[in-house]
Motif scaffolding. Structure first.
Motif, PDB file in Angstrom:
ATOM      1  N   HIS A  74      43.005  37.068 -46.657  1.00  0.00           N
ATOM      2  CA  HIS A  74      41.871  36.666 -47.493  1.00  0.00           C
ATOM      3  C   HIS A  74      41.741  37.578 -48.721  1.00  0.00           C
ATOM      4  O   HIS A  74      41.490  37.097 -49.833  1.00  0.00           O
ATOM      5  CB  HIS A  74      40.577  36.681 -46.669  1.00  0.00           C
ATOM      6  CG  HIS A  74      40.399  35.467 -45.821  1.00  0.00           C
ATOM      7  ND1 HIS A  74      41.088  35.281 -44.640  1.00  0.00           N
ATOM      8  CD2 HIS A  74      39.626  34.353 -45.986  1.00  0.00           C
ATOM      9  CE1 HIS A  74      40.742  34.120 -44.108  1.00  0.00           C
ATOM     10  NE2 HIS A  74      39.856  33.534 -44.899  1.00  0.00           N
ATOM     11  N   ARG A  75      41.945  38.859 -48.525  1.00  0.00           N
ATOM     12  CA  ARG A  75      41.883  39.778 -49.669  1.00  0.00           C
ATOM     13  C   ARG A  75      43.018  39.482 -50.657  1.00  0.00           C
ATOM     14  O   ARG A  75      42.826  39.477 -51.874  1.00  0.00           O
ATOM     15  CB  ARG A  75      41.956  41.230 -49.194  1.00  0.00           C
ATOM     16  CG  ARG A  75      40.665  41.744 -48.568  1.00  0.00           C
ATOM     17  CD  ARG A  75      40.707  43.257 -48.413  1.00  0.00           C
ATOM     18  NE  ARG A  75      41.689  43.662 -47.423  1.00  0.00           N
ATOM     19  CZ  ARG A  75      41.409  43.922 -46.145  1.00  0.00           C
ATOM     20  NH1 ARG A  75      40.161  43.808 -45.701  1.00  0.00           N
ATOM     21  NH2 ARG A  75      42.357  44.293 -45.322  1.00  0.00           N
ATOM     22  N   THR A  76      44.195  39.211 -50.129  1.00  0.00           N
ATOM     23  CA  THR A  76      45.351  38.938 -50.983  1.00  0.00           C
ATOM     24  C   THR A  76      45.132  37.703 -51.842  1.00  0.00           C
ATOM     25  O   THR A  76      45.570  37.648 -53.003  1.00  0.00           O
ATOM     26  CB  THR A  76      46.613  38.762 -50.106  1.00  0.00           C
ATOM     27  OG1 THR A  76      46.842  39.961 -49.365  1.00  0.00           O
ATOM     28  CG2 THR A  76      47.839  38.447 -50.950  1.00  0.00           C
ATOM     29  N   LEU A  77      44.440  36.708 -51.277  1.00  0.00           N
ATOM     30  CA  LEU A  77      44.223  35.447 -51.983  1.00  0.00           C
ATOM     31  C   LEU A  77      42.894  35.418 -52.725  1.00  0.00           C
ATOM     32  O   LEU A  77      42.489  34.372 -53.244  1.00  0.00           O
ATOM     33  CB  LEU A  77      44.292  34.283 -50.991  1.00  0.00           C
ATOM     34  CG  LEU A  77      45.634  34.116 -50.277  1.00  0.00           C
ATOM     35  CD1 LEU A  77      45.502  33.158 -49.100  1.00  0.00           C
ATOM     36  CD2 LEU A  77      46.703  33.624 -51.237  1.00  0.00           C
ATOM     37  N   ASP A  78      42.188  36.542 -52.751  1.00  0.00           N
ATOM     38  CA  ASP A  78      40.878  36.629 -53.420  1.00  0.00           C
ATOM     39  C   ASP A  78      39.876  35.645 -52.822  1.00  0.00           C
ATOM     40  O   ASP A  78      39.046  35.055 -53.536  1.00  0.00           O
ATOM     41  CB  ASP A  78      41.014  36.383 -54.930  1.00  0.00           C
ATOM     42  CG  ASP A  78      41.824  37.478 -55.613  1.00  0.00           C
ATOM     43  OD1 ASP A  78      41.652  38.661 -55.242  1.00  0.00           O
ATOM     44  OD2 ASP A  78      42.630  37.153 -56.503  1.00  0.00           O
ATOM     45  N   LEU A  79      39.949  35.494 -51.517  1.00  0.00           N
ATOM     46  CA  LEU A  79      38.985  34.676 -50.790  1.00  0.00           C
ATOM     47  C   LEU A  79      37.935  35.577 -50.148  1.00  0.00           C
ATOM     48  O   LEU A  79      38.236  36.713 -49.766  1.00  0.00           O
ATOM     49  CB  LEU A  79      39.679  33.860 -49.693  1.00  0.00           C
ATOM     50  CG  LEU A  79      40.559  32.694 -50.150  1.00  0.00           C
ATOM     51  CD1 LEU A  79      41.428  32.224 -48.994  1.00  0.00           C
ATOM     52  CD2 LEU A  79      39.683  31.552 -50.656  1.00  0.00           C
ATOM     53  N   PRO A  80      36.702  35.103 -49.978  1.00  0.00           N
ATOM     54  CA  PRO A  80      35.688  35.908 -49.281  1.00  0.00           C
ATOM     55  C   PRO A  80      36.150  36.228 -47.856  1.00  0.00           C
ATOM     56  O   PRO A  80      36.777  35.386 -47.192  1.00  0.00           O
ATOM     57  CB  PRO A  80      34.457  34.997 -49.270  1.00  0.00           C
ATOM     58  CG  PRO A  80      34.701  33.998 -50.351  1.00  0.00           C
ATOM     59  CD  PRO A  80      36.177  33.799 -50.426  1.00  0.00           C
ATOM     60  N   VAL A 111      44.855  26.075 -46.832  1.00  0.00           N
ATOM     61  CA  VAL A 111      45.130  27.505 -46.920  1.00  0.00           C
ATOM     62  C   VAL A 111      44.595  28.228 -45.689  1.00  0.00           C
ATOM     63  O   VAL A 111      45.206  29.187 -45.210  1.00  0.00           O
ATOM     64  CB  VAL A 111      44.560  28.106 -48.223  1.00  0.00           C
ATOM     65  CG1 VAL A 111      43.026  28.192 -48.197  1.00  0.00           C
ATOM     66  CG2 VAL A 111      45.142  29.494 -48.463  1.00  0.00           C
ATOM     67  N   ALA A 112      43.476  27.772 -45.139  1.00  0.00           N
ATOM     68  CA  ALA A 112      42.933  28.403 -43.925  1.00  0.00           C
ATOM     69  C   ALA A 112      43.877  28.190 -42.748  1.00  0.00           C
ATOM     70  O   ALA A 112      44.139  29.118 -41.961  1.00  0.00           O
ATOM     71  CB  ALA A 112      41.552  27.839 -43.613  1.00  0.00           C
ATOM     72  N   VAL A 138      53.252  34.646 -49.144  1.00  0.00           N
ATOM     73  CA  VAL A 138      52.206  34.700 -50.168  1.00  0.00           C
ATOM     74  C   VAL A 138      52.311  33.502 -51.109  1.00  0.00           C
ATOM     75  O   VAL A 138      51.307  32.848 -51.436  1.00  0.00           O
ATOM     76  CB  VAL A 138      52.283  36.022 -50.965  1.00  0.00           C
ATOM     77  CG1 VAL A 138      51.329  35.987 -52.158  1.00  0.00           C
ATOM     78  CG2 VAL A 138      51.964  37.207 -50.067  1.00  0.00           C
ATOM     79  N   ALA A 139      53.502  33.181 -51.538  1.00  0.00           N
ATOM     80  CA  ALA A 139      53.702  32.051 -52.447  1.00  0.00           C
ATOM     81  C   ALA A 139      53.259  30.738 -51.801  1.00  0.00           C
ATOM     82  O   ALA A 139      52.624  29.887 -52.446  1.00  0.00           O
ATOM     83  CB  ALA A 139      55.171  31.979 -52.860  1.00  0.00           C
ATOM     84  N   GLN A 140      53.582  30.553 -50.523  1.00  0.00           N
ATOM     85  CA  GLN A 140      53.215  29.324 -49.824  1.00  0.00           C
ATOM     86  C   GLN A 140      51.695  29.203 -49.688  1.00  0.00           C
ATOM     87  O   GLN A 140      51.126  28.113 -49.878  1.00  0.00           O
ATOM     88  CB  GLN A 140      53.873  29.280 -48.449  1.00  0.00           C
ATOM     89  CG  GLN A 140      55.378  29.081 -48.511  1.00  0.00           C
ATOM     90  CD  GLN A 140      56.035  29.221 -47.153  1.00  0.00           C
ATOM     91  OE1 GLN A 140      55.468  29.783 -46.204  1.00  0.00           O
ATOM     92  NE2 GLN A 140      57.266  28.715 -47.041  1.00  0.00           N
ATOM     93  N   LEU A 141      51.046  30.312 -49.400  1.00  0.00           N
ATOM     94  CA  LEU A 141      49.592  30.278 -49.250  1.00  0.00           C
ATOM     95  C   LEU A 141      48.909  30.026 -50.587  1.00  0.00           C
ATOM     96  O   LEU A 141      47.917  29.301 -50.666  1.00  0.00           O
ATOM     97  CB  LEU A 141      49.093  31.574 -48.621  1.00  0.00           C
ATOM     98  CG  LEU A 141      49.460  31.764 -47.136  1.00  0.00           C
ATOM     99  CD1 LEU A 141      49.036  33.144 -46.641  1.00  0.00           C
ATOM    100  CD2 LEU A 141      48.808  30.683 -46.280  1.00  0.00           C
ATOM    101  N   ARG A 142      49.418  30.612 -51.648  1.00  0.00           N
ATOM    102  CA  ARG A 142      48.831  30.370 -52.968  1.00  0.00           C
ATOM    103  C   ARG A 142      48.996  28.894 -53.363  1.00  0.00           C
ATOM    104  O   ARG A 142      48.092  28.288 -53.949  1.00  0.00           O
ATOM    105  CB  ARG A 142      49.472  31.277 -54.009  1.00  0.00           C
ATOM    106  CG  ARG A 142      49.110  32.744 -53.839  1.00  0.00           C
ATOM    107  CD  ARG A 142      49.447  33.544 -55.092  1.00  0.00           C
ATOM    108  NE  ARG A 142      49.261  34.965 -54.881  1.00  0.00           N
ATOM    109  CZ  ARG A 142      48.091  35.599 -54.877  1.00  0.00           C
ATOM    110  NH1 ARG A 142      46.973  34.884 -55.071  1.00  0.00           N
ATOM    111  NH2 ARG A 142      48.010  36.898 -54.703  1.00  0.00           N
ATOM    112  N   GLU A 143      50.133  28.328 -53.046  1.00  0.00           N
ATOM    113  CA  GLU A 143      50.357  26.917 -53.338  1.00  0.00           C
ATOM    114  C   GLU A 143      49.392  26.039 -52.539  1.00  0.00           C
ATOM    115  O   GLU A 143      48.835  25.060 -53.057  1.00  0.00           O
ATOM    116  CB  GLU A 143      51.801  26.544 -53.012  1.00  0.00           C
ATOM    117  CG  GLU A 143      52.143  25.086 -53.322  1.00  0.00           C
ATOM    118  CD  GLU A 143      53.581  24.747 -52.972  1.00  0.00           C
ATOM    119  OE1 GLU A 143      53.929  23.552 -53.075  1.00  0.00           O
ATOM    120  OE2 GLU A 143      54.352  25.660 -52.618  1.00  0.00           O
ATOM    121  N   ALA A 144      49.197  26.385 -51.249  1.00  0.00           N
ATOM    122  CA  ALA A 144      48.265  25.625 -50.408  1.00  0.00           C
ATOM    123  C   ALA A 144      46.849  25.711 -50.966  1.00  0.00           C
ATOM    124  O   ALA A 144      46.109  24.711 -50.988  1.00  0.00           O
ATOM    125  CB  ALA A 144      48.307  26.155 -48.972  1.00  0.00           C
TER     126      ALA A 144
END
Length: 561
Positions: A74-80, A111-112, A138-144
């Protein structure tokens, strides 16, 4: 570490009061000498974290690593940062092993789900020493995440801010559908525009807009997202709560009818106490300004009052119930079946509501479980602000006919031979016990009690044995009807053998005619063919209700008290 299940819950659930991702894994014991190496490998991928993993006992290492990894993503993706819960269940047959359930809140679906899978994969790599490809993950999660935002793929639940009408949630093991229908009928007579979801479909007023079992969130959302209703009456079943979550944020009235053995061994619920926790979610979501309506005669339901935000109204068929007496002494309210009447009690005051003789679904009070359903519906109506006269009118005009309460204690007087035939959705031990007790009251003269039994194949062996045992002990003739569409992993032969074994136990060696038939329609015909004047036939019917009821209407006439 072995992943058992990843589940996306779109609403309040038994883990968190909001949408959650559920990760269920099996974890092996960690030797003290291995823990430090696992942490080192994990930090080599994600870098040092603030969680202080080394301070935790080794047996909790997997849970702490998973929670820390979910937070890291969550921190990596700037999510709460999400709220998280952990449950650990020791496996008695595998010393040192645990079943671990991690749940965390979510806002964007794909993404969740990806974060859940990536967390399990990363922790597993740290435990086994496998290589983990962080940049690709990381790339896959950002795309999601980008896809989610483009498609606005957020939880499918109705927030309080978007719900403009009162909501009634009704749950329990038995009686949910009858209580839901009774309340909806009552409200309709009072001029309300009712949206109702239950085990037979979804209705907007008198129009059925969906057919089938809609006791989960899909049915609730169909009601809550429509412009027609000014009140929602929602039957809420165990399966929907566990598999998808509840469709709304809060309700205005929560009702729990009872908790008894049904569906145990499914979705991780193995005990009555565990089942009660699932059912209690409905009243835990009731607003502080609302009302929780609880069955005081069921200890598991009565205990749900502890810690609720909403005030409690108990209902009881036992006016001297100590739970009720203490509640009234403390200034609470209760609906009671007392001396042939339904009364509203508050302190020492009693307000008569209606005679049980004037409530058709109770058959003058002879159907005890229907008395409870009438009390539950009346309690919910009080929670919505209906006055006593309106509630009494609603109870008086709701009947156990196929037109108003399809498949729930529908009684027919058969013309030839003159006997009684009772059809009910009874599908578990408590339901069959109630049905047999009720049917015995209609045996006349030298008549007999005849029973037709059957249920779905997802019940465990003990349930099938017990159903056979109950019928064997109470009935004079028995038919076991097979099911084509509800075998659910079993064979008909396997189920029949268990039913027959149970019947034999119930008879204690006494002879009894017990016949296996192909389906429910065939069973109804077979029973009437051998019936005698004064017999009462009771039938567990869930697969061919329409065909059975149509046949009974041809050879007899429906009856309601």
């Amino acid at each position: 570490m072995e992943l058992i299940e990843t589940r996306t819950l779109d609403g309040a659930n038994i883990f968190l009061p909001e949408p959650a991702i559920k990760l269920q894994v099996l974890v092996s014991p960690v030797a003290p000498t291995a823990a430090a190496a696992i942490i080192t490998r994990w930090e080599a991928v994600v870098g040092p974290q603030a969680e202080g993993l080394a301070q935790f006992p080794n047996q909790l290492l997997h849970s702490q690593l998973l929670q820390a990894t979910v937070a890291y993503w969550h921190r990596t993706l700037d999510l709460p940062l999400p709220r998280q819960t952990i449950r650990l269940h020791a496996l008695p047959d595998r010393p040192g092993w645990h079943e671990l359930t991690l749940s965390f809140t979510w806002q964007w679906r794909t993404v969740a789900e990806g974060i859940g899978a990536a967390a399990v994969a990363l922790v597993d790599a740290a435990c086994t020493g496998a290589t983990y490809d962080l940049p690709t993950a990381v790339a896959q999660l950002r795309e999601a995440f980008a896809t989610d935002r483009a498609e606005d793929d957020q939880p499918l639940w109705v927030r309080d801010a978007h719900s403009q009408i009162p909501i009634v949630g009704i749950t329990g093991t038995n009686g949910k559908t009858t209580t839901t229908r009774c309340l909806a009928s009552m409200l309709s007579r009072a001029g309300r525009r009712v949206g109702m979801a239950n085990s037979a479909g979804v209705w907007l007023g008198t129009e059925q807009v969906l057919a089938g079992d809609y006791t989960g969130p899909q049915g609730a959302r169909r009601v809550l997202e429509d412009e027609f209703p000014d009140v929602a009456v929602l039957e809420t079943a165990r399966g929907g709560i566990l598999l998808r979550g509840i469709a709304y944020e809060h309700n205005d009235v929560g009702v729990v009818t009872n908790v008894s053995a049904d569906h145990l061994g499914l979705q991780g619920v193995d005990t009555l106490e565990g089942l009660a926790v699932v059912k209690s979610l409905v009243v835990r979501l009731t607003r502080p300004t609302g009302l929780a309506v609880l069955n005081a005669d069921d200890p598991l339901v009565a205990a749900m009052a502890a810690g609720l935000a909403a005030p409690v109204l108990y209902f009881s068929r036992q006016p001297e119930n100590p739970v009720v007496r203490a509640h009234l002494a403390a200034g609470g309210r209760a609906l009671l079946a007392e001396q042939g009447e339904i009364v509203l009690a508050e302190g020492t005051e009693r307000q008569p509501l209606i005679s049980l003789a004037a409530v058709p679904i109770t058959f003058g009070g002879r159907a005890g479980h229907m008395v409870e359903n009438a009390l539950a519906a009346a309690g919910a109506a009080l929670g919505l602000g209906l006055d006593l006269a309106t509630i009494a009118d609603g109870l008086h005009h709701f009947q156990n006919t196929p037109e108003q309460n399809l498949g729930r204690l529908n009684l027919f007087q058969i013309t030839e031979p003159p006997c009684t035939f009772i059809v009910d959705y009874a599908h578990n031990e408590a339901g069959l016990r109630n049905l047999l007790d009720f049917g015995r009251q209609f045996v006349a003269g030298d008549g007999r009690l005849l029973a037709i039994i059957g249920t779905a194949g997802d019940r465990d062996d003990q349930v099938l044995l017990t159903l056979g045992r109950l019928a064997g002990a109470a009935a004079d003739l028995i038919w076991i009807h097979e099911t084509e569409h509800y075998l659910r992993g079993r064979t008909a032969e396997e189920m029949n053998a268990l039913f027959l074994a149970g019947v034999e136990e119930g008879r204690n060696g006494a002879p009894l005619a017990c016949t296996i038939v192909g389906d429910e329609r065939e069973a109804a015909t077979a029973a009437i063919a051998v019936a005698r004047p004064g017999d009462a036939i009771v039938m567990m019917c869930f697969e061919q209700q329409a065909a059975v009821l149509a046949y009974l209407a041809e050879v007899g006439s429906p009856f309601s008290a």
